[in-house]
Design a protein around this motif. Structure first.
Motif, PDB file in Angstrom:
ATOM      1  N   LEU A   1       6.459 -16.621   4.120  1.00 38.79           N
ATOM      2  CA  LEU A   1       6.168 -15.241   3.756  1.00 38.79           C
ATOM      3  C   LEU A   1       4.779 -14.831   4.235  1.00 38.79           C
ATOM      4  O   LEU A   1       4.584 -13.718   4.745  1.00 38.79           O
ATOM      5  N   ALA A   2       3.800 -15.729   4.095  1.00 42.38           N
ATOM      6  CA  ALA A   2       2.450 -15.426   4.573  1.00 42.38           C
ATOM      7  C   ALA A   2       2.436 -15.249   6.086  1.00 42.38           C
ATOM      8  O   ALA A   2       1.814 -14.317   6.605  1.00 42.38           O
ATOM      9  N   LEU A   3       3.140 -16.127   6.806  1.00 37.94           N
ATOM     10  CA  LEU A   3       3.172 -16.030   8.267  1.00 37.94           C
ATOM     11  C   LEU A   3       3.831 -14.730   8.722  1.00 37.94           C
ATOM     12  O   LEU A   3       3.337 -14.049   9.625  1.00 37.94           O
ATOM     13  N   VAL A   4       4.949 -14.372   8.102  1.00 38.89           N
ATOM     14  CA  VAL A   4       5.646 -13.144   8.486  1.00 38.89           C
ATOM     15  C   VAL A   4       4.802 -11.922   8.140  1.00 38.89           C
ATOM     16  O   VAL A   4       4.682 -10.982   8.937  1.00 38.89           O
ATOM     17  N   GLY A   5       4.186 -11.911   6.940  1.00 40.95           N
ATOM     18  CA  GLY A   5       3.359 -10.772   6.549  1.00 40.95           C
ATOM     19  C   GLY A   5       2.205 -10.552   7.489  1.00 40.95           C
ATOM     20  O   GLY A   5       1.970  -9.424   7.970  1.00 40.95           O
ATOM     21  N   TYR A   6       1.484 -11.607   7.806  1.00 41.13           N
ATOM     22  CA  TYR A   6       0.345 -11.462   8.723  1.00 41.13           C
ATOM     23  C   TYR A   6       0.812 -11.236  10.154  1.00 41.13           C
ATOM     24  O   TYR A   6       0.137 -10.562  10.938  1.00 41.13           O
ATOM     25  N   GLY A   7       1.979 -11.796  10.507  1.00 38.74           N
ATOM     26  CA  GLY A   7       2.527 -11.525  11.834  1.00 38.74           C
ATOM     27  C   GLY A   7       2.884 -10.062  12.021  1.00 38.74           C
ATOM     28  O   GLY A   7       2.651  -9.474  13.081  1.00 38.74           O
ATOM     29  N   LEU A   8       3.444  -9.429  10.982  1.00 39.06           N
ATOM     30  CA  LEU A   8       3.742  -8.001  11.049  1.00 39.06           C
ATOM     31  C   LEU A   8       2.471  -7.168  11.073  1.00 39.06           C
ATOM     32  O   LEU A   8       2.447  -6.063  11.636  1.00 39.06           O
ATOM     33  N   ALA A   9       1.398  -7.687  10.453  1.00 37.20           N
ATOM     34  CA  ALA A   9       0.141  -6.940  10.404  1.00 37.20           C
ATOM     35  C   ALA A   9      -0.617  -6.987  11.723  1.00 37.20           C
ATOM     36  O   ALA A   9      -1.467  -6.134  11.978  1.00 37.20           O
ATOM     37  N   LEU A  10      -0.320  -7.969  12.565  1.00 32.11           N
ATOM     38  CA  LEU A  10      -1.024  -8.090  13.839  1.00 32.11           C
ATOM     39  C   LEU A  10      -0.733  -6.891  14.735  1.00 32.11           C
ATOM     40  O   LEU A  10       0.391  -6.385  14.786  1.00 32.11           O
ATOM     41  N   GLY A  11      -1.734  -6.481  15.473  1.00 32.75           N
ATOM     42  CA  GLY A  11      -1.554  -5.415  16.446  1.00 32.75           C
ATOM     43  C   GLY A  11      -0.984  -5.935  17.750  1.00 32.75           C
ATOM     44  O   GLY A  11      -0.670  -7.124  17.881  1.00 32.75           O
ATOM     45  N   PRO A  12      -0.855  -5.051  18.746  1.00 31.79           N
ATOM     46  CA  PRO A  12      -0.293  -5.463  20.032  1.00 31.79           C
ATOM     47  C   PRO A  12      -1.263  -6.389  20.768  1.00 31.79           C
ATOM     48  O   PRO A  12      -2.465  -6.350  20.514  1.00 31.79           O
ATOM     49  N   PRO A  13      -0.766  -7.235  21.658  1.00 33.39           N
ATOM     50  CA  PRO A  13       0.648  -7.299  22.077  1.00 33.39           C
ATOM     51  C   PRO A  13       1.472  -8.331  21.328  1.00 33.39           C
ATOM     52  O   PRO A  13       2.649  -8.490  21.615  1.00 33.39           O
ATOM     53  N   TYR A  14       0.868  -9.077  20.389  1.00 35.64           N
ATOM     54  CA  TYR A  14       1.556 -10.230  19.813  1.00 35.64           C
ATOM     55  C   TYR A  14       2.206  -9.952  18.460  1.00 35.64           C
ATOM     56  O   TYR A  14       2.966 -10.779  17.965  1.00 35.64           O
ATOM     57  N   GLY A  15       1.902  -8.840  17.826  1.00 36.72           N
ATOM     58  CA  GLY A  15       2.425  -8.586  16.485  1.00 36.72           C
ATOM     59  C   GLY A  15       3.934  -8.458  16.447  1.00 36.72           C
ATOM     60  O   GLY A  15       4.586  -8.121  17.444  1.00 36.72           O
ATOM     61  N   LEU A  16       4.493  -8.714  15.266  1.00 33.57           N
ATOM     62  CA  LEU A  16       5.940  -8.626  15.075  1.00 33.57           C
ATOM     63  C   LEU A  16       6.423  -7.207  14.837  1.00 33.57           C
ATOM     64  O   LEU A  16       7.625  -6.959  14.805  1.00 33.57           O
ATOM     65  N   TRP A  17       5.482  -6.272  14.635  1.00 27.38           N
ATOM     66  CA  TRP A  17       5.840  -4.916  14.252  1.00 27.38           C
ATOM     67  C   TRP A  17       6.787  -4.261  15.252  1.00 27.38           C
ATOM     68  O   TRP A  17       7.696  -3.508  14.889  1.00 27.38           O
TER      69      TRP A  17
ATOM     70  N   PHE B   1       0.841  -4.517   6.372  1.00 25.71           N
ATOM     71  CA  PHE B   1       1.696  -5.645   6.008  1.00 25.71           C
ATOM     72  C   PHE B   1       0.888  -6.875   5.627  1.00 25.71           C
ATOM     73  O   PHE B   1       1.445  -7.856   5.142  1.00 25.71           O
ATOM     74  N   ASN B   2      -0.440  -6.841   5.826  1.00 19.23           N
ATOM     75  CA  ASN B   2      -1.244  -7.983   5.392  1.00 19.23           C
ATOM     76  C   ASN B   2      -1.160  -8.165   3.878  1.00 19.23           C
ATOM     77  O   ASN B   2      -1.400  -9.260   3.379  1.00 19.23           O
ATOM     78  N   LEU B   3      -0.817  -7.090   3.151  1.00 15.08           N
ATOM     79  CA  LEU B   3      -0.669  -7.193   1.703  1.00 15.08           C
ATOM     80  C   LEU B   3       0.486  -8.117   1.341  1.00 15.08           C
ATOM     81  O   LEU B   3       0.426  -8.845   0.342  1.00 15.08           O
ATOM     82  N   LEU B   4       1.538  -8.096   2.140  1.00 14.49           N
ATOM     83  CA  LEU B   4       2.653  -9.014   1.912  1.00 14.49           C
ATOM     84  C   LEU B   4       2.232 -10.437   2.238  1.00 14.49           C
ATOM     85  O   LEU B   4       2.564 -11.383   1.514  1.00 14.49           O
TER      86      LEU B   4
END
Length: 861
Positions: A636-652, A670-673
């Motif tokens: 959950l921490a990895l996915v939350g911070y992964g979604l919070a990352l900006g381009p080009p590597y973020g999951l958003w 999404f860093n809150l998650l």
């Protein structure tokens, strides 16, 4: 004692009551921490406000509207009084209904909106801590570890310093819902499942951001438990939920359908257009300790940061301890630990983790197409992954079979042969797909200028025509200004009138059969334009052009047939060359077959593991990891911070298209998650460290770590401003007028300066609190093109064209704020109004405000 710690950490979820003595002590602790860290607003909530600008003012309006609607027309709560004549305008942004349930009593008793907003924001911090505490207890952590978990989630800078944003800070129901689900799946009480439903609805009603975070967390949790052998028992789950649970979830569905309806009607989109690199933000924090360390190391990350996303050093260290350290129970008398058994267990873990990694990569390769130029590469990759996955299953099954002579070889082979057959089908479909030269998308030419001049920097085939795809194509070499042209063919299955629309920032143009259908050109912020064309069945030449003049970029295009609802243009109707409709349909069917084979192989592979081995140690291994919180909350921490990352590597970029997610403006939220996952890991880390400490020292260790966590997070006194919230007398006078009526206020501000325009619309929106009648104004983070044009026209007030426009809208009163005009301009405006006395009649004057009624004859024109 170490044995006791192991039992406690990995035991079924503890049923911690909401009214237990420990829970009340935790609530008191989190209340004290909120009052301390939120100073001075926590001490003066009626006279000070957090420095949140327009978002804070918007929160006041939303809470006031909801409290008003609760006692007037709760069934029409989404028909807010702003942005007349639009409907369902509360769904243009956050609705905060769930928050208003707590703020409404304060508003009804005092009428003080800022006070109510401050109280619910302070309460949300307390509830975030308490929710994380209950979650930690229900996954088996000790009392001290659960307290530390709550401190991290409540006080970490990345969450606490969003306290002034009422639509972000109130995410407290997520840990409550997860705690209830843990308790239900481990204990089986119907009450816990219904509590999970109630907390889910509370979060959905509270904030759209929280609803998206909740959706990710719950979906991940349910998939995780299912993959590790949680029995589905769907009929039992439905019976346990019962009519009460269904009624509790119904508001969530109604809210979702309302937002989807507004999105279809207006083309509302947010988020990916402002998706920017933010890696430095993950080191930024305004706390005293972090600023001191930054100064000591001579680094400055706070100045350029758009958000403070650093959770704290101690929380990270505790989280790493949870992953790196294991609880090591003391061996009982006569029981010697077997190093061979330990190595076997580790090998088993690694083998299954490798299989999961293969499954994840295989699924990602299936659902996220990979293309280079006009060649389809992903299909061969899919075929290779299919055989690799089956080989991994076969190898693992052979090992299990050798170690388990009780396994039935015949049935195991039959199961494996089914997987081989599906893998073969996948390979055949992958070979067939490139021969169907349809549905591959449009050819895109990317230019490093705004005029499509010269040689393109790159030429590729894009199935998705969007800002996210453009960013991915440019990567880190994206120029400040650029242009893109896509060409190819659009295939339609039925003749008829087709509507097309583009939403872009900046210009976009759509040509079909060399005819300009949508002209959305120019340098502008996000706006939507539409056009109509009649198309015959078959393929039609299409060209979409886009220009980015600087700053943020946004592009979406949609279509509708015969006046229906707009929807995204699907990739399967876009081809590089002219094709028949049946060929496009065949290509689409093959792609669905490839996806179906991928899903079947992943699910079937897991089923093969479980059914073919029949090993008790496999079942025990899966159950232990299913009940252990470490792996899930690390994910959950990895996915939350992964979604919070900006381009080009973020999951958003991979989830933005999903319903609900494209309402979120900034992925960094999404860093809150991720912080919630880190908070649980921090609690686990403490328990693992404490298992190596004598019993007498554990309370001392917990107190020391708790104090250090608070000290590291402290930044008081928080920036605050005096509350200045007073509605002009002329707007209060309108409260006495016969209802209903519609209000417009001038001057609207400079439409070329969005800061001034939004500030002015926010002020006028707050004025409407005095009477709650319809107003043409509003600030909700987004508005339709109609109102942008309306505000442009209203700059010419009181010209006849403006009065005619307002009369067509049914405007009854025009409120003029003379102090907002530049010096010397009001006298000219007043003289012009005097020439229009038959149409504008002065009704009320007080101070610098004037109220004019728009004559009945004028409105009838």
């Amino acid at each position: 004692m170490a044995v006791h710690a192991v039992t406690q950490l990995h035991s079924p979820a503890a049923r911690v009551g909401f009214g237990s003595r420990e829970t009340w002590l935790a609530a008191l602790l989190y209340t004290a921490l909120t009052l301390l860290l939120a100073y001075p607003v926590s001490v003066h909530p009626a006279s000070l406000r957090f420095t949140t600008g327009l978002d804070g003012d918007l929160g006041w309006y939303l809470l006031g509207w909801d409290a008003h609607a609760f006692v007037t027309e709760p069934w029409a709560i989404f028909d807010a009084n702003l942005y007349h004549p639009d409907r369902l305008t509360l769904a243009y942004g956050e609705n905060v209904i769930g928050i208003a349930l707590f703020a409404a009593p304060v508003i009804w008793l005092t009428g003080d909106l800022p006070l109510a907003a401050n109280l619910v924001m302070l309460l949300s911090c307390v509830l975030c801590g308490l929710g994380a505490y209950l979650l930690a207890r229900n996954v088996g952590l000790s009392f001290a570890a659960a307290l530390l978990c709550g401190i991290v989630f409540e006080c970490a800078p990345s969450r606490f310093f969003r306290i002034g944003q009422v639509t972000l800070t109130t995410i407290q129901w997520i840990p409550f819902a997860l705690a209830s689900l843990h308790a239900y799946l481990d204990g089986g009480r119907k009450r816990d499942l219904r509590l999970a439903a109630a907390f889910t609805t509370l979060q959905v009603l509270s904030t759209g951001h929280g609803a998206a975070f909740m959706a990710v967390a719950l979906l991940m949790f349910l998939i995780y438990r299912a993959l590790l052998g949680e029995p589905p028992r769907l009929l039992r789950r439905i019976r346990d939920l019962g009519p009460v649970g269904v009624m509790l979830l119904l508001p969530s569905l109604l809210v979702f359908l309302t937002y989807r309806a507004v999105q279809r009607e207006t083309g509302l989109r947010r988020g990916i257009g402002s998706w920017v690199p933010n890696y430095g933000d993950f080191l930024a924090s305004p706390s005293h300790v972090h600023r001191f360390l930054h100064d000591l190391a001579d680094i400055d990350v706070n100045t350029a940061a758009r958000a403070f996303l650093f959770p704290g050093y101690l929380a990270i260290l505790l989280g790493l301890a949870a992953i790196a350290w294991r609880l090591r129970p003391r061996a009982a008398a006569g029981d010697e630990a077997s190093p061979v058994r330990g190595r076997t267990s580790l090998a088993f873990d690694l083998a299954l983790m490798a299989a999961v990694a293969v499954a994840a990569g295989l699924t990602a390769g299936t659902l996220i197409p990979i293309r280079a130029g006009t060649a389809i590469l992903v299909d061969w990759s899919r075929a290779a992954w299919a055989w690799v996955f089956c080989a991994a299953i076969a190898g693992f099954g052979a090992i299990v079979g050798r170690r388990n002579p009780d396994a039935t070889a015949g049935s195991g082979w039959r199961r494996f042969s089914v997987l081989l057959t599906v893998a073969l089908a996948w390979t055949l479909l992958a070979v067939v797909r490139p021969t169907l030269r349809a549905g591959e998308g449009l050819v895109g030419w990317y230019f490093a200028n705004t005029t499509w001049d010269g040689s393109p920097v790159r030429t590729v085939t894009d199935r998705e025509l969007s800002a996210a795809r453009m960013r991915q194509r440019w990567g880190s070499a994206r120029p400040e200004q650029f242009s893109v042209r896509w060409t190819g063919y659009l295939t339609v299955g039925r003749a008829g009138l087709y509507d097309f629309a583009t939403t872009s920032d900046d210009g976009s143009w759509l040509y079909i059969n060399d005819r300009l259908v949508v002209d959305n050109g120019g340098v502008h912020s996000s706006r939507t334009q539409a056009g109509r064309i009649e198309l015959a069945e078959g393929s039609h030449k299409v060209r979409l052009e886009y220009v980015e003049a600087g700053a943020g970029s946004e592009l979406t295009w949609s279509w509708a047939r015969d006046g229906g609802s707009f929807g995204p243009v699907p990739s399967w109707v876009l081809s590089v060359r002219r094709v028949r409709h049946r060929t496009a349909l065949a290509a689409r069917a093959v792609e669905w077959g490839i996806r179906g084979c991928a899903i079947f192989l992943v699910v079937g592979g897991i089923w093969y593991y479980i059914r073919s081995s029949r090993r008790q140690d496999v079942a025990r291994w899966m159950e232990a990891r299913r009940r252990s919180p470490t792996l899930f909350y690390a994910l959950l921490a990895l996915v939350g911070y992964g979604l919070a990352l900006g381009p080009p590597y973020g999951l958003w970029q991979y989830v933005y298209w999903m319903p609900g997610f494209n309402f979120i403006r900034a992925s960094s939220r999404f860093n809150l998650l991720g912080l919630l996952g880190l908070a649980v890991l921090a609690g686990i880390g403490f328990d693992r460290i404490a298992s190596r400490v004598r019993d007498a020292w554990r309370p001392v260790l917990a107190a020391a770590i708790g104090i250090l966590l608070v000290v590291e997070s402290a930044a008081m006194p928080l920036p605050a401003q005096p509350i200045q919230f007073e509605i002009p007398a002329v707007d209060r006078w309108l409260r006495s007028r016969p209802r209903p009526f519609v209000v417009a206020e001038v001057p609207v501000g400079n439409v070329n300066d969005y800061r001034i325009l939004n500030r002015r619309q926010t002020v006028f929106m707050l004025h409407s609190i005095a009477h709650w009648q319809k107003t043409v104004h509003g600030y909700h983070g987004w508005r339709t093109r109609y109102h942008e044009l309306l505000y442009t026209d209203m700059q010419a007030f009181p010209e006849e064209v403006v009065l005619a426009r307002l009369s067509d809208l049914g405007v009854t009163y025009i409120v003029v704020h003379t102090e907002l005009y530049p010096p010397g301009e009001w006298s000219k405006i007043e003289a012009r109004i005097g020439e229009l006395s038959s149409r504008l009649r002065l009704e009320y004057v007080e101070g610098t405000g004037r109220v004019y009624s728009l004559s009945t004859s004028m409105r009838a024109r």
